[in-house]
Design an enzyme around this catalytic site. Structure first.
Site, PDB file in Angstrom:
ATOM      1  N   ASP A 232      32.117  41.718  48.887  1.00 14.68           N
ATOM      2  CA  ASP A 232      32.664  40.891  49.955  1.00 14.68           C
ATOM      3  C   ASP A 232      32.024  39.522  49.797  1.00 14.68           C
ATOM      4  OD1 ASP A 232      34.617  41.090  52.180  1.00 14.68           O
ATOM      5  OD2 ASP A 232      32.968  40.143  53.261  1.00 14.68           O
TER       6      ASP A 232
ATOM      7  N   GLY B 281      40.858  30.965  44.313  1.00 17.55           N
ATOM      8  CA  GLY B 281      40.402  30.658  45.674  1.00 17.55           C
ATOM      9  C   GLY B 281      39.914  29.218  45.841  1.00 17.55           C
ATOM     10  N   TYR B 282      38.679  29.072  46.298  1.00 17.75           N
ATOM     11  CA  TYR B 282      38.117  27.753  46.611  1.00 17.75           C
ATOM     12  C   TYR B 282      37.503  27.049  45.397  1.00 17.75           C
ATOM     13  CZ  TYR B 282      38.580  29.464  51.405  1.00 17.75           C
ATOM     14  OH  TYR B 282      39.079  29.964  52.589  1.00 17.75           O
ATOM     15  N   ASP B 283      37.606  27.651  44.213  1.00 14.42           N
ATOM     16  CA  ASP B 283      36.951  27.070  43.031  1.00 14.42           C
ATOM     17  C   ASP B 283      37.291  25.593  42.783  1.00 14.42           C
ATOM     18  OD1 ASP B 283      35.457  29.297  42.451  1.00 14.42           O
ATOM     19  OD2 ASP B 283      36.822  30.087  40.934  1.00 14.42           O
TER      20      ASP B 283
HETATM   21  P1  ITT Z   1      39.127  42.349  48.319  1.00 15.87           P
HETATM   22  O1  ITT Z   1      38.683  42.403  49.762  1.00 15.87           O
HETATM   23  O2  ITT Z   1      40.260  43.281  48.021  1.00 15.87           O
HETATM   24  O3  ITT Z   1      37.988  42.510  47.351  1.00 15.87           O
HETATM   25  P2  ITT Z   1      39.676  39.591  48.979  1.00 15.87           P
HETATM   26  O4  ITT Z   1      40.204  38.416  48.223  1.00 15.87           O
HETATM   27  O5  ITT Z   1      40.319  39.912  50.308  1.00 15.87           O
HETATM   28  O6  ITT Z   1      39.722  40.877  48.022  1.00 15.87           O
HETATM   29  P3  ITT Z   1      37.214  39.008  50.385  1.00 15.87           P
HETATM   30  O7  ITT Z   1      37.660  39.678  51.623  1.00 15.87           O
HETATM   31  O8  ITT Z   1      35.807  39.241  49.910  1.00 15.87           O
HETATM   32  O9  ITT Z   1      38.120  39.410  49.149  1.00 15.87           O
HETATM   33  O10 ITT Z   1      37.476  37.456  50.539  1.00 15.87           O
HETATM   34  C1  ITT Z   1      36.830  36.570  49.725  1.00 15.87           C
HETATM   35  C2  ITT Z   1      37.576  35.254  49.671  1.00 15.87           C
HETATM   36  O11 ITT Z   1      36.606  34.221  49.457  1.00 15.87           O
HETATM   37  C3  ITT Z   1      38.514  35.206  48.477  1.00 15.87           C
HETATM   38  O12 ITT Z   1      39.824  35.598  48.804  1.00 15.87           O
HETATM   39  C4  ITT Z   1      38.429  33.753  48.063  1.00 15.87           C
HETATM   40  O13 ITT Z   1      39.306  32.966  48.827  1.00 15.87           O
HETATM   41  C5  ITT Z   1      36.999  33.375  48.425  1.00 15.87           C
HETATM   42  N1  ITT Z   1      36.105  33.533  47.262  1.00 15.87           N
HETATM   43  C6  ITT Z   1      35.179  34.528  47.054  1.00 15.87           C
HETATM   44  N2  ITT Z   1      34.586  34.377  45.862  1.00 15.87           N
HETATM   45  C7  ITT Z   1      35.138  33.291  45.294  1.00 15.87           C
HETATM   46  C8  ITT Z   1      34.979  32.625  44.062  1.00 15.87           C
HETATM   47  O14 ITT Z   1      34.143  33.075  43.135  1.00 15.87           O
HETATM   48  N3  ITT Z   1      35.712  31.545  43.828  1.00 15.87           N
HETATM   49  C9  ITT Z   1      36.586  31.079  44.730  1.00 15.87           C
HETATM   50  N4  ITT Z   1      36.821  31.648  45.910  1.00 15.87           N
HETATM   51  C10 ITT Z   1      36.105  32.747  46.199  1.00 15.87           C
END
Ligand code: ITT
Length: 195
Positions: free
Chosen positions: A72, A152-154
């Site tokens: 998470d 994501g936010y990368d």
């Molecule tokens: P799972 O729960 O199925 O693993 P998820 O995308 O819903 O997938 P999270 O609930 O942990 O995962 O949400 C994490 C969010 O934070 C993810 O969707 C991205 O938007 C952001 N995030 C996490 N790690 C990141 C990374 O390495 N680079 C960019 N964004 C990231």
């Protein structure tokens, strides 16, 4: 007993790819929850990264009864009081998270745009025993999207001169929040399971 296979509880292909890139060279095979026959998507209703990581890992463990990890993670922005944090995945419509964040920060100066990526891994072993491993990566939010790698936010997360979407996955996997949490996991596997 040595652990050379882990099921990863995630529906996020990007996370799965990064975790595989980090753990395969260490001799650990990462099987997706889908391939392990656990097609679940539990409600992530915890208030912390740890709670949500455990919810995801436990849901898959209860089906496969094999060693499982769940990640998470999220982006904590200081001037937003640590938000979006655990709500990072739900902060904006998918694919619009960078735009929304840039808009929310507006012209706030660079010195006030500090942020960190956080990752908590829940690791549940064969016997159902849970351990948490965590990692952080500090940077700041840029003023525009830069680069096309990552997810994501990368594109808006600046680590020095470059965004996380401008560096290669090999480079990201040396310094990221996820890489640090996985390093701790690997140390735990060595100490406790003789990996
Ligand atoms: P799972 O729960 O199925 O693993 P998820 O995308 O819903 O997938 P999270 O609930 O942990 O995962 O949400 C994490 C969010 O934070 C993810 O969707 C991205 O938007 C952001 N995030 C996490 N790690 C990141 C990374 O390495 N680079 C960019 N964004 C990231």
């Amino acid at each position: 007993m040595k652990i050379d296979k882990l099921v990863m509880a995630t529906n996020n292909e990007n996370k799965l790819r990064e975790v595989r890139q980090i753990l395969s060279p260490l001799g650990i095979e990462v099987i997706s929850q889908k391939d392990a026959g656990a097609d679940v998507n539990p409600d992530e209703n915890g208030k912390t990264f740890s709670e949500n990581a455990y919810i995801k890992a436990k849901a898959v463990y209860d089906i496969v009864k094999l060693p499982v990890i769940a990640d998470d993670s999220g982006l904590c922005v200081d001037c937003l009081g640590g938000n979006p944090g655990v709500y990072s995945a739900r902060y904006a419509p998918k694919g619009m998270e960078c735009e929304k964040l840039l808009e929310e920060l507006g012209n706030i100066p660079e010195s006030e745009r500090s942020a960190k990526f956080c990752c908590v891994i829940s690791f549940i072993d064969q016997n159902g025993e849970n351990s948490f491993l965590s990692g952080e990566c500090h940077g700041f939010i840029g003023f525009e999207k830069r680069g096309t790698n990552g997810f994501g936010y990368d594109p808006v997360f600046m680590y020095g001169e470059k965004s996380f979407a401008e560096i290669s996955s090999d480079e990201k996997n040396k310094i990221s929040h996820r890489a640090k949490a996985l390093e701790s996991l690997y140390n735990l596997l060595n100490e406790r399971y003789g990996n």
